[in-house]
Design an enzyme around this catalytic site. Sequence first.
Site, PDB file in Angstrom:
ATOM      1  N   THR A   3      64.654  36.724   7.903  1.00 33.95           N
ATOM      2  CA  THR A   3      64.154  37.258   8.682  1.00 33.95           C
ATOM      3  C   THR A   3      63.001  37.336   9.214  1.00 33.95           C
ATOM      4  OG1 THR A   3      65.977  38.664   9.188  1.00 33.95           O
ATOM      5  CG2 THR A   3      64.134  39.250  10.165  1.00 33.95           C
ATOM      6  N   SER A  57      55.940  55.353  56.597  1.00 35.24           N
ATOM      7  CA  SER A  57      56.255  57.313  56.702  1.00 35.24           C
ATOM      8  C   SER A  57      57.270  57.009  57.321  1.00 35.24           C
ATOM      9  CB  SER A  57      54.838  57.497  57.200  1.00 35.24           C
ATOM     10  OG  SER A  57      55.237  59.232  57.407  1.00 35.24           O
TER      11      SER A  57
END
Length: 472
Positions: A145, A323
């Site tokens: 690994t 908004s």
Amino acid sequence: MNIEIKTRTEKDLLGSKEVPFHCYYGVQTLRALENFNLSVHKLSDFPIFIQALAMVKSACVDANFKLNKIEENKYNAIQYACQQLINGSYHSHFPIDMIQGGAGTSTNMNANEVIANIGLEFLGYAKGEYQHLHPNNDVNMSQSTNDVYPSAIKIGLLFALDHLNTPFQKLIESLSSKANEFSDILKMGRTQLQDAVPMTLGQEFSAFAHTLQNDLQKLNHIMPDSLSVINLGGTAIGTGINTETEYRIKAIQALSEITGKNISSAPDLIEATTDMGDFVLLSSLLKRTATKLSKISNDLRLLSSGPRTGIGEIQLEPRQPGSSIMPGKVNPVIPEAMNLACYQIIANDLAITLAAEGGQLQLNAFEPLIALKLFESIELLGKAMQMLNEKCIQNIRANAAHCQHLVENSIGIVTVLNPYLGYETTTRIAKMANESGESVLALIKAEGLLSDEILANVLAVHNMIQPKQHAA
């Protein structure tokens, strides 16, 4: 109603477990699934990394076959399985979390098990019949690994950076196009949010383009050379244990052919196994670009602020209502989202730095976090650049008349008169203009300090935005 799931029994160091028969991964991947459920990022979310793992495995088996270390039927089966992964198949069988203990062992074994089981079916056997093709003995032959995982990360990052080039370059091109479009629009430059001296809006956008072009050049000139140097063949700690003398050379040659990249072996495999410097360098360059893009986004929000009470020199394309309570309000949502993406990339850099520093002795156990954050940063940067380009930059409009009005009424314009009137006089005029509300030009004309002809020459656009030509 209970539905019985068909399983197969697999064994490892810790004992036996039942693996769902349809799964191409095996017992070690299953343990990783049980142990690590930490993030929303699975290995399958990064197909480019899976493809890089398969390329490394393909190169390794190629070297082993040329050294007569593996039988031809096993070689063919492993190569077939690797090619399937490179082509994009079976990626759903990489379900483990990118954040995992074990320095990437779970990822390597996930690849080994999937490749083995695809290969077994290619050979006519059932999944799990590892006596015919083993994940460790055959697929992982001459490997660890600790050399496969970082090598695959680097290969994957090389391809990820190739993909990043397109949105990066297109954003630069759009900024350059706006620079040309706005080349004749005079405006006030600002320092410390105060009026400074005149410039053109085109110069402002040209600076945006050039600063990003500089970063793209650095990414393309520095990182391919750094990431192309790998520790494959070093196995566990860089000594090359369990490999033959020629293995490393043949594996690197095969990997260069498979990837189409000029891959080379690190001169010191022990150093290359433990050091994370190349990853830190890449992260730093990504952070640098993110920092610049966030600053550009800040500028876009300031320049478009208003529409009546802000700077208002440019208009951004409205993307959505701004908004739930203020009718008509539209927010600069695209630059804001760019800011957010940049903040994440900057935060990722800190995580990478800490993970790189945290390694001990001959291995860094925290490479999985480094891999996750680098792939995440590159992907996020590419998507954010595409968003900013297509949904903001390309459709920016200039408020040319307003820019001109701000220049003519700015106190800062007095700076261009400094060579003609001197610092003390221009300071006095600036103070008077600030206190009275009169324009600088009106006060100069009222006092008869400069003729209309000289003023017209001084205030010509070409004289205010660049050095003057020396008279012969």
